[in-house]
Design a protein around this motif. Structure first.
Motif, PDB file in Angstrom:
ATOM      1  N   PRO A   5       5.882  -1.691  -1.858  1.00 46.92           N
ATOM      2  CA  PRO A   5       6.301  -2.677  -2.867  1.00 46.92           C
ATOM      3  C   PRO A   5       5.757  -2.402  -4.265  1.00 46.92           C
ATOM      4  CG  PRO A   5       4.570  -3.587  -1.485  1.00 46.92           C
ATOM      5  CD  PRO A   5       4.932  -2.266  -0.872  1.00 46.92           C
ATOM      6  N   ILE A   6       6.471  -2.942  -5.233  1.00 46.40           N
ATOM      7  CA  ILE A   6       5.956  -3.060  -6.594  1.00 46.40           C
ATOM      8  C   ILE A   6       5.052  -4.288  -6.623  1.00 46.40           C
ATOM      9  CG2 ILE A   6       6.567  -3.526  -9.003  1.00 46.40           C
ATOM     10  CD1 ILE A   6       9.313  -2.252  -8.405  1.00 46.40           C
ATOM     11  N   GLY A   7       3.823  -4.119  -7.037  1.00 43.98           N
ATOM     12  CA  GLY A   7       2.891  -5.246  -7.126  1.00 43.98           C
ATOM     13  C   GLY A   7       2.916  -5.855  -8.515  1.00 43.98           C
ATOM     14  N   LEU A  25      17.059  -5.512 -12.353  1.00 40.42           N
ATOM     15  CA  LEU A  25      17.290  -4.097 -12.639  1.00 40.42           C
ATOM     16  C   LEU A  25      17.138  -3.226 -11.398  1.00 40.42           C
ATOM     17  CD1 LEU A  25      17.800  -1.979 -14.897  1.00 40.42           C
ATOM     18  CD2 LEU A  25      15.301  -1.838 -15.159  1.00 40.42           C
ATOM     19  N   LEU A  26      16.213  -3.611 -10.510  1.00 37.80           N
ATOM     20  CA  LEU A  26      15.891  -2.800  -9.326  1.00 37.80           C
ATOM     21  C   LEU A  26      15.977  -3.669  -8.065  1.00 37.80           C
ATOM     22  CD1 LEU A  26      12.753  -1.085 -10.884  1.00 37.80           C
ATOM     23  CD2 LEU A  26      14.965   0.018 -10.514  1.00 37.80           C
ATOM     24  N   PRO A  27      17.169  -4.132  -7.721  1.00 39.76           N
ATOM     25  CA  PRO A  27      17.306  -5.100  -6.621  1.00 39.76           C
ATOM     26  C   PRO A  27      16.926  -4.559  -5.242  1.00 39.76           C
ATOM     27  CG  PRO A  27      19.458  -4.313  -7.318  1.00 39.76           C
ATOM     28  CD  PRO A  27      18.474  -3.805  -8.327  1.00 39.76           C
ATOM     29  N   ASN A  28      16.916  -3.236  -5.089  1.00 36.97           N
ATOM     30  CA  ASN A  28      16.572  -2.658  -3.787  1.00 36.97           C
ATOM     31  C   ASN A  28      15.078  -2.379  -3.634  1.00 36.97           C
ATOM     32  OD1 ASN A  28      16.871  -0.652  -5.767  1.00 36.97           O
ATOM     33  ND2 ASN A  28      17.049   0.947  -4.223  1.00 36.97           N
ATOM     34  N   GLU A  29      14.294  -2.661  -4.677  1.00 37.52           N
ATOM     35  CA  GLU A  29      12.853  -2.454  -4.588  1.00 37.52           C
ATOM     36  C   GLU A  29      12.184  -3.642  -3.899  1.00 37.52           C
ATOM     37  OE1 GLU A  29      10.926   0.043  -5.278  1.00 37.52           O
ATOM     38  OE2 GLU A  29      12.274   1.355  -6.435  1.00 37.52           O
ATOM     39  N   ASN A  30      11.236  -3.350  -3.034  1.00 30.80           N
ATOM     40  CA  ASN A  30      10.393  -4.381  -2.450  1.00 30.80           C
ATOM     41  C   ASN A  30       9.366  -4.815  -3.494  1.00 30.80           C
ATOM     42  OD1 ASN A  30      11.602  -4.132   0.192  1.00 30.80           O
ATOM     43  ND2 ASN A  30      10.462  -2.219   0.423  1.00 30.80           N
ATOM     44  N   THR A  31       9.104  -6.104  -3.569  1.00 29.30           N
ATOM     45  CA  THR A  31       8.146  -6.609  -4.555  1.00 29.30           C
ATOM     46  C   THR A  31       7.163  -7.576  -3.913  1.00 29.30           C
ATOM     47  OG1 THR A  31       9.661  -8.405  -5.188  1.00 29.30           O
ATOM     48  CG2 THR A  31       9.748  -6.388  -6.507  1.00 29.30           C
ATOM     49  N   LEU A  32       5.961  -7.617  -4.488  1.00 32.95           N
ATOM     50  CA  LEU A  32       4.927  -8.546  -4.042  1.00 32.95           C
ATOM     51  C   LEU A  32       4.342  -9.198  -5.291  1.00 32.95           C
ATOM     52  CD1 LEU A  32       2.234  -7.817  -1.322  1.00 32.95           C
ATOM     53  CD2 LEU A  32       1.840  -9.364  -3.222  1.00 32.95           C
ATOM     54  N   TYR A  33       4.532 -10.500  -5.409  1.00 39.52           N
ATOM     55  CA  TYR A  33       4.089 -11.224  -6.596  1.00 39.52           C
ATOM     56  C   TYR A  33       2.858 -12.065  -6.271  1.00 39.52           C
ATOM     57  CZ  TYR A  33       4.094 -14.226 -10.706  1.00 39.52           C
ATOM     58  OH  TYR A  33       3.722 -14.873 -11.836  1.00 39.52           O
ATOM     59  N   LEU A  34       1.862 -11.983  -7.137  1.00 45.74           N
ATOM     60  CA  LEU A  34       0.597 -12.685  -6.940  1.00 45.74           C
ATOM     61  C   LEU A  34       0.336 -13.602  -8.137  1.00 45.74           C
ATOM     62  CD1 LEU A  34      -2.011 -12.884  -5.184  1.00 45.74           C
ATOM     63  CD2 LEU A  34      -2.926 -10.993  -6.541  1.00 45.74           C
ATOM     64  N   LEU A  61      -3.500  -6.292  -4.492  1.00 44.45           N
ATOM     65  CA  LEU A  61      -2.179  -5.658  -4.443  1.00 44.45           C
ATOM     66  C   LEU A  61      -2.255  -4.239  -3.891  1.00 44.45           C
ATOM     67  CD1 LEU A  61      -0.795  -6.948  -7.858  1.00 44.45           C
ATOM     68  CD2 LEU A  61      -0.086  -7.696  -5.573  1.00 44.45           C
ATOM     69  N   ILE A  62      -3.282  -3.510  -4.267  1.00 44.36           N
ATOM     70  CA  ILE A  62      -3.449  -2.149  -3.734  1.00 44.36           C
ATOM     71  C   ILE A  62      -3.715  -2.196  -2.234  1.00 44.36           C
ATOM     72  CG2 ILE A  62      -4.996  -0.147  -3.729  1.00 44.36           C
ATOM     73  CD1 ILE A  62      -5.201  -0.413  -6.753  1.00 44.36           C
ATOM     74  N   ASN A  63      -4.515  -3.170  -1.809  1.00 43.15           N
ATOM     75  CA  ASN A  63      -4.804  -3.310  -0.376  1.00 43.15           C
ATOM     76  C   ASN A  63      -3.560  -3.671   0.428  1.00 43.15           C
ATOM     77  OD1 ASN A  63      -7.524  -2.684  -0.629  1.00 43.15           O
ATOM     78  ND2 ASN A  63      -8.156  -4.813  -0.891  1.00 43.15           N
TER      79      ASN A  63
END
Length: 259
Positions: A5-7, A25-34, A61-63
């Motif tokens: 994911p993009i953190g 812009l990048l709908p197929n990217e996995n994302t993690l929002y904190l 996020l790195i973990n």
């Protein structure tokens, strides 16, 4: 790594305005929002405190296996981005108030910027302003109290409207033709800002530019997710889950995280 994911982190819920541009812009990217809402706003804290909180967020996020970090917070970027890049090898993207396009395009030679104290007092902000806006009038206003109202869910309350009137009037009096939003919470105030500002004033923020930069860095590092499937989007907060969910139109599950 490309499917990791993009953190994305912010001092609270406001950075979802950046997440939305990235997801568009990048709908197929996995994302993690904190969302570090328990410590919002960052704008009133010391530089070292902001650095410490930012490191804590990046570590989380790195973990979780994030392949790139987006600091979706102007205050965290202007105060901590250099320190973060010294500590971590992972690509880290920051966000700054869009002073440059406002300064280059203003016709009245006056632009307004609404931001937090932490952003407006930072060395990075002053360098950017000196570089691009030395020949124009810049009316700076600290949006004291705005983030707190948004974090409590009072987006369009009378209290919010009164605050905005107070902060915008000196800009209107100076005949600005651009208003720069220097906090990722502020794009959610667009309906009120449009109502209160003269019709000729253009409102700009940095969300779309950050999304483009995120894509460029992913391409450069061969980290773009080539899957055609829609990305998995996760949202975590140590504040009110219902406030974060409301800004996502309740389309996504928001989980409470005690961090």
């Amino acid at each position: 790594m490309s499917k990791q994911p993009i953190g994305i982190f912010d001092s609270g819920v406001g950075g979802t305005s950046v997440w939305k541009e990235i997801h568009l812009l990048l709908p197929n990217e996995n994302t993690l929002y904190l969302a570090d809402s328990a410590n919002a706003p960052y704008g009133l804290k010391s530089k070292q405190t902001i650095i410490n909180l930012s490191i804590k967020n990046v570590e989380y996020l790195i973990n979780q296996g994030c392949k790139i970090i987006v600091v979706a917070c102007n205050t965290a970027t202007t105060n901590a981005i250099y320190a973060l890049r010294e500590v971590y090898n992972i690509p880290i993207i920051g966000i700054e108030p869009a002073i440059k396009p406002a300064a280059l395009n203003t016709q009245t030679k006056a632009v307004g910027i609404l931001a937090t104290k932490g952003t407006l007092s930072s060395e990075l902000f002053h360098k950017t302003t000196d570089l691009f806006a030395s020949n124009i009038t810049v009316i700076e206003r600290i949006g004291e109290g705005i983030v707190e109202l948004i974090e409590s869910g009072d987006l369009y309350s009378d209290a919010m409207k009164n605050l905005l009137k107070l902060y915008l009037q000196p800009m209107i009096d100076a005949n600005i033709d651009y208003l720069v939003l220097g906090c990722t919470h502020y794009p959610y105030l667009m309906p009120l800002l449009i109502e209160l500002l003269p019709n000729h004033v253009k409102i700009i923020d940095s969300g779309e530019a950050v999304a483009r930069q995120t894509k460029a860095i992913l391409e450069k590092n061969d980290l773009l997710n080539t899957s055609v499937a829609k990305g998995n989007c996760q949202f975590f907060t140590n504040g009110k889950t219902e406030v974060l969910a409301s800004l996502l139109d309740n389309h996504f599950k928001v989980e409470f995280l005690n961090f």
